[in-house]
Design a protein around this motif. Sequence first.
Motif, PDB file in Angstrom:
ATOM      1  N   ASP A 139       0.821  -1.209   0.000  1.00 41.91           N
ATOM      2  CA  ASP A 139       0.000   0.000   0.000  1.00 41.91           C
ATOM      3  C   ASP A 139       0.856   1.260   0.000  1.00 41.91           C
ATOM      4  O   ASP A 139       0.505   2.261  -0.638  1.00 41.91           O
ATOM      5  N   VAL A 140       1.995   1.238   0.686  1.00 40.02           N
ATOM      6  CA  VAL A 140       2.877   2.411   0.721  1.00 40.02           C
ATOM      7  C   VAL A 140       3.465   2.666  -0.659  1.00 40.02           C
ATOM      8  O   VAL A 140       3.500   3.804  -1.143  1.00 40.02           O
ATOM      9  N   VAL A 141       3.919   1.623  -1.311  1.00 41.74           N
ATOM     10  CA  VAL A 141       4.483   1.764  -2.649  1.00 41.74           C
ATOM     11  C   VAL A 141       3.416   2.249  -3.628  1.00 41.74           C
ATOM     12  O   VAL A 141       3.690   3.092  -4.497  1.00 41.74           O
ATOM     13  N   PHE A 142       2.199   1.751  -3.466  1.00 38.28           N
ATOM     14  CA  PHE A 142       1.135   2.174  -4.374  1.00 38.28           C
ATOM     15  C   PHE A 142       0.808   3.652  -4.188  1.00 38.28           C
ATOM     16  O   PHE A 142       0.571   4.365  -5.166  1.00 38.28           O
ATOM     17  N   VAL A 143       0.793   4.129  -2.953  1.00 40.49           N
ATOM     18  CA  VAL A 143       0.521   5.547  -2.712  1.00 40.49           C
ATOM     19  C   VAL A 143       1.615   6.415  -3.338  1.00 40.49           C
ATOM     20  O   VAL A 143       1.334   7.438  -3.969  1.00 40.49           O
ATOM     21  N   LEU A 144       2.870   6.014  -3.175  1.00 40.88           N
ATOM     22  CA  LEU A 144       3.965   6.762  -3.792  1.00 40.88           C
ATOM     23  C   LEU A 144       3.866   6.729  -5.314  1.00 40.88           C
ATOM     24  O   LEU A 144       4.112   7.734  -5.990  1.00 40.88           O
ATOM     25  N   PHE A 145       3.494   5.586  -5.844  1.00 39.02           N
ATOM     26  CA  PHE A 145       3.329   5.450  -7.291  1.00 39.02           C
ATOM     27  C   PHE A 145       2.185   6.323  -7.788  1.00 39.02           C
ATOM     28  O   PHE A 145       2.271   6.973  -8.831  1.00 39.02           O
ATOM     29  N   LEU A 146       1.104   6.366  -7.006  1.00 40.15           N
ATOM     30  CA  LEU A 146      -0.060   7.160  -7.387  1.00 40.15           C
ATOM     31  C   LEU A 146       0.226   8.658  -7.270  1.00 40.15           C
ATOM     32  O   LEU A 146      -0.392   9.463  -7.977  1.00 40.15           O
ATOM     33  N   ALA A 147       1.140   9.037  -6.404  1.00 42.70           N
ATOM     34  CA  ALA A 147       1.456  10.453  -6.232  1.00 42.70           C
ATOM     35  C   ALA A 147       2.090  11.060  -7.473  1.00 42.70           C
ATOM     36  O   ALA A 147       2.079  12.293  -7.643  1.00 42.70           O
ATOM     37  N   THR A 148       2.632  10.243  -8.364  1.00 38.51           N
ATOM     38  CA  THR A 148       3.221  10.775  -9.592  1.00 38.51           C
ATOM     39  C   THR A 148       2.174  11.393 -10.514  1.00 38.51           C
ATOM     40  O   THR A 148       2.533  12.160 -11.417  1.00 38.51           O
ATOM     41  N   LEU A 149       0.909  11.082 -10.299  1.00 35.47           N
ATOM     42  CA  LEU A 149      -0.144  11.689 -11.115  1.00 35.47           C
ATOM     43  C   LEU A 149      -0.277  13.184 -10.853  1.00 35.47           C
ATOM     44  O   LEU A 149      -0.813  13.913 -11.691  1.00 35.47           O
TER      45      LEU A 149
END
Length: 311
Positions: A139-149
Amino acid sequence: MSTETGAATLPGGGAGQVKRGNRRARNTRPEGLPGTKHGRLRTVLAHAAVVLAAAIFATPIVYAFFTALKPNTEVFSMPPRLIGSELRWSNFAEVFAYGPFAKYIFNSFFVATAGTLVVLVVSTTAGYAFGRLRWPGRDVVFVLFLATLMVPQEVVVVPMFIVMQWFGWVDTYQSLIFPFAFTAFGTFLMRQFFRGIPYELDEAAKVDGASAVRTFLQIILPLAKSAVAVLAVFTFLAFWNSYLWPLITVVDYQSHGTLPIGLASFSGQHGTRWDLQMAAAIISMIPTTIIVIALQKHLVKGIATAGLGGR
């Protein structure tokens, strides 16, 4: 017999009244349902609103089409007219004689198709890993990945151009395809769709001895056809309409220029051929229109179901 006869001949015709009451209850419909007066009125109003909205959105396209048929001197004539003094169908053929427009179409189609395929592979596999598999820090990696939007494209074009220089990919097809092939939007879309699929299918596959890769390819991915179609259309349109990045990374426009750059080439030092530019714009809309019409059923289903998972 006496009991049945008594029930059929109740005093005052009670049985007949019960039957008539049941018949009236079946024939009574709540207000606003299809088949009722209010329901038919709401249907007519809904269709009228859809037709009005379609007419509003289609007006610029219709005007652009007839502008493409005008002589260049009549494009900005006053008062404005929808149809010019003559219909010059030759403008569509002259587009290809004005410059390497066929090459622009090929480049855009190749880049959009290759980019879409790469995005589908990356987004479906990453979405499956984030949505179906359990691993530490997911979940942490996904949030960081999603923040690139939240990072605008204009901010990253300079760092990406430097990276393309390191790889030696400036003025190549690779520079037009790979920098935007790993965006978080597709991964988020596929993750949300995968989370809406029952997890009992994964458990049943494990019981049968299927690995995670086999479960993904043979069970989960076939159920996500609609979401994949939505992602494919959105990605193809994004690559097809991209202008800023090709303008920066392409040096030889004759060899690797795309359609947006080709449309801008009709504006030069000696004026703008608005008639040819409009004709080229109409031609550039044909492939995307065909794709949207062909995948319309999957688009409606995918948009209606994607993002409903919440596990």
